[in-house]
Design an enzyme around this catalytic site. Sequence first.
Site, short mmCIF file in Angstrom:
data_model
loop_
_atom_site.label_atom_id
_atom_site.label_comp_id
_atom_site.label_asym_id
_atom_site.label_seq_id
_atom_site.Cartn_x
_atom_site.Cartn_y
_atom_site.Cartn_z
N GLU A 163 0.86 -1.19 0.00
CA GLU A 163 0.00 0.00 0.00
C GLU A 163 0.89 1.23 0.00
O GLU A 163 1.90 1.30 0.72
CB GLU A 163 -0.90 0.00 1.23
CG GLU A 163 -1.73 1.27 1.39
CD GLU A 163 -2.52 1.29 2.69
OE1 GLU A 163 -2.77 2.40 3.20
OE2 GLU A 163 -2.88 0.21 3.21
N GLU A 168 -2.42 11.60 3.17
CA GLU A 168 -3.43 11.46 4.20
C GLU A 168 -3.38 12.68 5.11
O GLU A 168 -2.32 13.26 5.33
CB GLU A 168 -3.18 10.22 5.06
CG GLU A 168 -3.38 8.91 4.36
CD GLU A 168 -3.21 7.75 5.33
OE1 GLU A 168 -4.24 7.21 5.79
OE2 GLU A 168 -2.06 7.39 5.63
#
Length: 410
Positions: A163, A168
Amino acid sequence: MSFRPALRRTRAAAVAVVLGSALTTAALNTQATAAPDVSIAATTFADEFNGPAGSPVDSSKWTLEQGDNVNNHERQYYTNRTSNAAMDGQGNLVITARRENPGNYNCWYGRCEYTSARMNTAGKFSQTYGRFETRLKMSHGQGMWPAFWMMGTTGGGWPNNGEIDVMENVGFEPNTVHGTIHGPGYSGSGGIGAAYNGPRFADGFHTFTLDWSPDSLVWSVDGNVYQRRTPADLGGRQWVFNNRPFYLILNLAVGGYWPGDPDSSTPMPNTLVVDYVRVSNTSGGGAITGLAGKCVDVAGANPANGTAVQLYDCNGTGAQQWSRSGNALQALGKCLDAAGGGTANGTVVQLYDCNGTGAQQWAISSANDIVNIQANKCLDVTGNNPANGTRLQIWDCTGAANQKWTVSAA
């Protein structure tokens, strides 16, 4: 996001983005007429979100996931409704989190309190290596958790498939974004990453970019590189980011282990506004060679604003790897720029934050000229001097050898 395999109900994963577009054609009054066949990086995926107001996400590019997410203890239920994800008619996608439950949705904790949207390109687009980019205006408030990220399509389940979190943000850090990798032995809260501290990201649009090449991942915000990761950072653990396609994910979560729950101060509805998502097929770009076979080079590989752009022996470093986004030419996460927006003969060129002004708009012609469109002048080696360190400038296009450039793909 730090840990988010499948949703508990409907599994759909990953979205994410990025950039790297081909140079557009420009009509110029010199012999340097822009030619679309000269390319550094090809765009392989782009969504500009230019649909009419209220129109849904393009289903040929994205899947809207449905369900909750027990893994992160998020509070929202993801829907496929346009009230949670739709175009605004001004060239943006708006993902909206709402405090509501119109469908009587059930979540891991009981009756759901919020709805939002998460979209991915699984089964529709994935790619190995390249530039992945989004430009967006952040959500804000306690408990909000927007992300632009990528998941591997092979290698087994998470985290063995890998990932990559391009961006974020958690609402209690309005001035900070995070870039992180997850893999076997370094997943969840053990992910490897870094934070970038900047302005309050909900106050305007910002560009978030990942440049991915073999054994290398580079994150930048608004052209500012803030993190590089290689296998050497894993302490002997497995690097799962080579020779594996990844697909994109874009979402706005509400609550969860990391951001905590929303509270009375959290604005609702809450929006994440996305200008574009773009992907190109080369991350670092390619060399631009000119007089005496030497390269267009960022002096000292220094990404600071105002760094001289010069002629130098070709050496394959990042200081000589140029990629293209629209009419901009980029290296080290910043743009080739005519100093001060100057248009006069002898205006030097430099590296500078990408800002979309005419000083950074360039066309590449079939005659191998690189032309500043605003000035209608050619990129030129000062004094026709092939010595290392000779400064580059703009000058009336003459067709001379010191204005001829060869653009090579990486």
